[in-house]
Design an enzyme around this catalytic site. Structure first.
Site, short mmCIF file in Angstrom:
data_model
loop_
_atom_site.label_atom_id
_atom_site.label_comp_id
_atom_site.label_asym_id
_atom_site.label_seq_id
_atom_site.Cartn_x
_atom_site.Cartn_y
_atom_site.Cartn_z
N CYS A 2 0.55 -1.51 -0.17
CA CYS A 2 -0.45 0.25 0.01
C CYS A 2 1.00 1.23 0.05
O CYS A 2 2.49 1.23 0.11
CB CYS A 2 -0.78 -0.08 1.09
SG CYS A 2 -2.07 -1.28 1.52
N ARG A 27 2.98 0.15 -5.23
CA ARG A 27 3.27 -0.64 -3.74
C ARG A 27 1.53 -1.35 -4.02
O ARG A 27 1.54 -1.93 -3.00
CB ARG A 27 2.91 0.22 -3.22
CG ARG A 27 4.81 1.46 -3.01
CD ARG A 27 4.47 2.73 -1.72
NE ARG A 27 4.15 1.44 -0.28
CZ ARG A 27 5.45 0.82 0.39
NH1 ARG A 27 6.93 1.60 -0.04
NH2 ARG A 27 5.52 0.92 1.24
N TRP A 74 -3.10 -2.61 -1.90
CA TRP A 74 -2.50 -3.79 -2.38
C TRP A 74 -3.01 -4.46 -0.79
O TRP A 74 -2.98 -4.98 -0.15
CB TRP A 74 -1.20 -4.25 -2.56
CG TRP A 74 -1.39 -5.82 -3.07
CD1 TRP A 74 -0.59 -5.99 -3.96
CD2 TRP A 74 -0.53 -7.06 -2.35
NE1 TRP A 74 -0.93 -7.11 -4.50
CE2 TRP A 74 -0.39 -7.69 -3.04
CE3 TRP A 74 -0.28 -7.25 -0.75
CZ2 TRP A 74 0.15 -8.83 -2.34
CZ3 TRP A 74 -0.48 -7.96 -0.42
CH2 TRP A 74 0.08 -9.52 -1.36
N ASN A 98 -1.31 1.39 5.51
CA ASN A 98 -0.31 0.11 5.49
C ASN A 98 0.47 -0.84 6.19
O ASN A 98 1.00 0.37 7.12
CB ASN A 98 0.99 0.79 4.76
CG ASN A 98 1.94 -0.12 3.85
OD1 ASN A 98 1.26 -1.20 3.50
ND2 ASN A 98 3.33 0.91 3.67
N GLY A 99 0.06 -1.47 6.30
CA GLY A 99 0.49 -2.47 7.55
C GLY A 99 -0.82 -3.79 7.57
O GLY A 99 -1.27 -3.31 7.61
N GLU A 482 16.49 -17.11 -12.65
CA GLU A 482 15.80 -15.53 -12.67
C GLU A 482 15.10 -15.36 -14.35
O GLU A 482 14.03 -14.40 -14.44
CB GLU A 482 17.06 -14.38 -12.96
CG GLU A 482 16.89 -13.10 -13.12
CD GLU A 482 15.51 -12.93 -12.58
OE1 GLU A 482 15.73 -13.29 -11.06
OE2 GLU A 482 15.49 -11.35 -11.76
N LYS A 486 11.71 -13.93 -14.32
CA LYS A 486 10.96 -12.69 -15.15
C LYS A 486 10.01 -13.11 -16.23
O LYS A 486 9.02 -12.56 -15.88
CB LYS A 486 12.11 -12.18 -15.75
CG LYS A 486 13.38 -11.01 -15.52
CD LYS A 486 12.77 -9.85 -14.20
CE LYS A 486 12.11 -10.05 -12.91
NZ LYS A 486 13.03 -10.45 -12.38
N GLU A 489 6.76 -14.02 -14.01
CA GLU A 489 5.42 -12.80 -13.83
C GLU A 489 5.05 -11.53 -15.16
O GLU A 489 4.14 -10.91 -14.42
CB GLU A 489 6.13 -11.84 -12.49
CG GLU A 489 8.19 -11.41 -12.65
CD GLU A 489 8.88 -10.98 -11.31
OE1 GLU A 489 9.83 -10.32 -11.66
OE2 GLU A 489 8.17 -10.75 -10.25
N HIS A 505 17.55 -35.97 -14.97
CA HIS A 505 16.37 -35.99 -13.76
C HIS A 505 15.17 -35.80 -14.06
O HIS A 505 14.60 -35.94 -12.82
CB HIS A 505 17.55 -35.36 -12.74
CG HIS A 505 18.98 -35.74 -13.10
ND1 HIS A 505 19.24 -37.08 -12.17
CD2 HIS A 505 20.07 -35.06 -12.79
CE1 HIS A 505 20.78 -37.64 -12.60
NE2 HIS A 505 21.42 -36.41 -13.09
N LYS A 604 5.49 -4.44 -5.68
CA LYS A 604 6.59 -4.46 -5.67
C LYS A 604 7.25 -4.88 -4.73
O LYS A 604 8.64 -5.21 -4.44
CB LYS A 604 6.75 -2.69 -6.06
CG LYS A 604 8.04 -2.31 -6.10
CD LYS A 604 9.05 -2.84 -7.46
CE LYS A 604 10.06 -2.68 -7.45
NZ LYS A 604 11.51 -3.49 -8.73
O1 M6R Z 1 12.82 -6.15 -1.93
P1 M6R Z 1 13.20 -7.09 -2.26
O2 M6R Z 1 14.31 -7.14 -3.13
O3 M6R Z 1 13.26 -7.57 -0.45
O4 M6R Z 1 11.82 -7.86 -3.08
C1 M6R Z 1 11.74 -9.51 -2.91
C2 M6R Z 1 11.20 -9.95 -4.11
O5 M6R Z 1 9.83 -9.75 -3.80
C3 M6R Z 1 11.20 -9.39 -5.62
O6 M6R Z 1 12.13 -9.88 -5.90
C4 M6R Z 1 10.67 -10.30 -6.53
O7 M6R Z 1 10.39 -11.35 -6.67
C5 M6R Z 1 10.56 -9.40 -7.59
N1 M6R Z 1 8.52 -8.86 -8.18
C6 M6R Z 1 10.32 -9.68 -8.87
O8 M6R Z 1 11.62 -9.05 -10.39
#
Ligand code: M6R
Length: 609
Positions: A2, A27, A74, A98-99, A482, A486, A489, A505, A604
């Site tokens: 949020c 956020r 969020w 927020n929280g 990674e 990417k 997501e 395997h 984020k």
């Molecule tokens: O802010 P952080 O690096 O701690 O965040 C960790 C993950 O939430 C973050 O890397 C997430 O996987 C991203 N969406 C990846 O693109």
């Protein structure tokens, strides 16, 4: 999660608040709302969905007034809906939050027994009820908020406004971020700096357990118990323009293209070729301590976890320190063995990820030394650590992390070289060679970015895939992980990352003519073996996209799609080979027309468990 913005001053505020919210949408973006005080009345407008819906509504029915607050949500408690959107109002009091209020069920039951009527499913509304109820017994709004917070367990950044308090906002923070901005006869508070940067560069970061009364004339910052706090005002040097798209279609694309500059910034002033060393400022330990470290534990989530996996190779090879990599959520789920000679390195772009933050608390309780790698200055994780190696990547707005990943890699590489020198596992000449290679990264990245048109062609074909496999060996294995993260997501294509040696395997059973297999195969010691894996895939009809080095002859006879990366020293290849994967995912998603910067169900910064 949020985002919160509030304003009190001499200007009409709804435009300022909405502008701030637009910079905080990363956020959370499932609903938004605003409340403005005007002539003793608070008007509230809330809307399910993205901020644009609320903008349209305010264009039709503007809210006049010079003090107010806004929120982009969020969902945690209660589904995304207008009723659950903030601000929440009870009587003359409105609240944004927020929280998570952990004891919300007990408090709600208690309030309902006393006759309170709830209009939302949120935990936040409880706070609005508590403040409203307490206000009748307390002399000031600040005291009412204080008393209410005493009953709450959990995390919060809040703003509270009351119809009968025309020139004051009460803000408070515990485990969720809040920054106060100071202007000329106007004050702001927000979850993150970009929200207010257009209006002021002078900010004060609040600490946990603090609250403040902010009015047009200034700020009174105290602890919850009322003790006065004198906090240094910091001047932010980056501009709000840096947080905007600069002509790119999406923030993610802009951030991918920023990487050569970002890496140069992260290295700037820290790498000394003459001295074959790395500046150690802010690391929080001296050379003697560096030599005493028995074990390194890297702790992170998501993309930062993949950076940690690469870091393990470097720290073990260059500094010869046994290194473990932990998912923060799993680390905190057990009783890890911790030694005072451990160096624990939490890696987090946002510096706020709750699981990583909780893992730090566990490591601290075991007396380990904590060195954070973080992008956001003065965020929760660096504040909880003994030292911080900041990645100077600037604000990352796209939910999918790109530039912060490579900046984390650069920081880990510098750290490995630094420890290698201090522990005498690297000669001066070898350290110099490693650092020279690192300094070449921005130029090499620019070469990769020139391949974008070719990558786009491959992405167009891939956009129709249902599944994809990403393979790599050694330093390229975390890069394969990674690449898969990417793609899934932002394009919602199912993707798996695998160590290429693991293919036979299990995953090999998935290979048929519908499966795209992206193989990260730079020129290094593993090349021969990974070429063997490519042939196994091709023999089963799979389509292969190889990320290959310019001078590679090993795979020359194989008929696969190729994305060429420039030749480079094997140690720095992760910083180079990840770029084509970022661009590939981006263009696949763009062809599919998904919401690249704000993919569904993601946020984020993950400040919930
Ligand atoms: O802010 P952080 O690096 O701690 O965040 C960790 C993950 O939430 C973050 O890397 C997430 O996987 C991203 N969406 C990846 O693109």
């Amino acid at each position: 999660m949020c985002g919160i913005v509030c304003y009190v001053g001499h200007q009409e505020c709804s435009g300022i608040i909405m502008d701030g919210l637009s910079r905080l949408e990363y956020r959370g973006y499932d609903s938004a709302g605003i409340a403005v005080l005007h002539e003793g009345n608070i008007a509230v407008a809330r809307q399910e969905g993205k901020l644009s819906g609320l903008v349209t509504r305010l264009n039709e029915s503007p809210l006049p007034g010079k003090m107010g607050m806004g929120h982009t949500r969020w969902a945690t408690h209660g589904r995304p809906s207008e009723n659950n959107a903030h601000p929440h109002r009870v009587g003359s009091v409105v609240v944004v939050h927020n929280g998570i209020i952990e004891n919300h069920l007990e408090l709600r039951a208690e309030l309902e027994r006393e006759g309170a009527q709830f209009s939302s499913e949120t935990d936040t509304e409880i706070l609005a009820h508590l403040v409203s109820q307490t206000l009748s017994k307390e002399a000031s709004l600040k005291d009412a908020v204080k008393r209410s917070l005493e009953r709450i367990q959990g995390s919060y950044a809040i703003v509270v406004m009351n119809e009968s308090s025309p020139d004051e906002l009460i803000v408070a923070k515990n485990a969720s971020p809040l920054v106060i901005g100071m202007g000329e006869n106007e004050m702001f508070a927000a979850s993150d700096v970009p929200a207010i940067l257009k209006y002021t560069r002078d900010v004060m970061f609040m600490e946990d357990g603090e609250m403040a009364r902010i009015s047009q004339s200034g700020v009174e910052l105290t602890k919850l118990d009322g003790t006065k706090v004198n906090r240094e005002v910091k001047r932010i040097t980056w501009s709000h323009i840096q947080a905007e798209k600069e002509g790119y279609k999406h923030f993610m694309l802009k951030e991918i293209h920023q990487q050569p500059t970002v890496i140069a910034d992260t290295l700037r002033g820290r790498v000394s070729i003459e001295g074959s060393g790395v500046a150690t400022e802010l690391m929080g330990f001296d050379d003697a301590t560096a030599r005493r470290i028995r074990r390194i534990v890297l702790i992170a989530c998501g993309t930062s976890y993949h950076a940690a996996l690469v870091g393990k190779y470097w720290l073990e090879k260059l500094a010869q320190v046994p290194t473990e990599v932990e998912l923060a959520s799993e680390y905190r789920a057990r009783d890890p063995l911790i030694d005072p000679n451990d160096l624990v390195i939490p890696i987090s772009q946002s510096g706020e990820t709750l699981d990583t933050m909780e893992a730090i608390k566990i490591a601290k309780a075991g007396a380990a030394r904590i060195l954070a790698i973080t992008n956001v200055v003065d965020s929760a994780i660096p504040r909880a650590s003994d030292g911080t190696l900041y990645t100077h990547a600037g604000p990352e707005i796209g939910v999918a992390s790109t530039k912060c990943f490579t900046a984390q890699l650069a920081a880990l590489y510098m750290l490995a070289v630094h420890l290698g020198r201090r522990r005498l596992t690297l000669t001066k000449d070898r350290a110099r060679e490693l650092l020279e290679n690192l300094l070449r990264v921005p130029t090499l990245m620019n070469e990769v970015l020139k391949q974008e048109d070719r990558i786009k062609q491959i992405a167009q074909d891939m956009a129709n895939s249902r599944d994809a496999l990403f393979l790599g060996r050694g330093l390229s294995y975390p890069i394969a992980l990674e690449g898969a993260l990417k793609l899934k997501e932002i394009s919602y294509i199912h993707a798996e990352g695998y160590a290429a040696g693991e293919m036979k395997h299990g995953p090999i059973a998935l290979i048929d003519e519908n499966m795209t297999v992206v193989v990260v195969m730079p020129n290094d010691d593993s090349l021969k073996r990974i070429v063997g894996n490519v042939q196994e895939v091709m023999a089963r009809g799979g389509k292969v996209v190889g990320i290959v080095s310019e001078s590679d002859v090993e795979s020359a006879s194989i008929e696969m799609e190729r994305i060429i990366i420039p030749d480079c020293a094997p140690e720095i290849s992760p910083l180079i080979s990840v770029l084509p994967l970022q661009l590939l995912s981006y263009h696949v998603a763009d062809f599919k027309g998904t919401d690249v910067d704000q993919p569904r169900n993601l946020a984020k910064t993950v400040t919930v468990e």
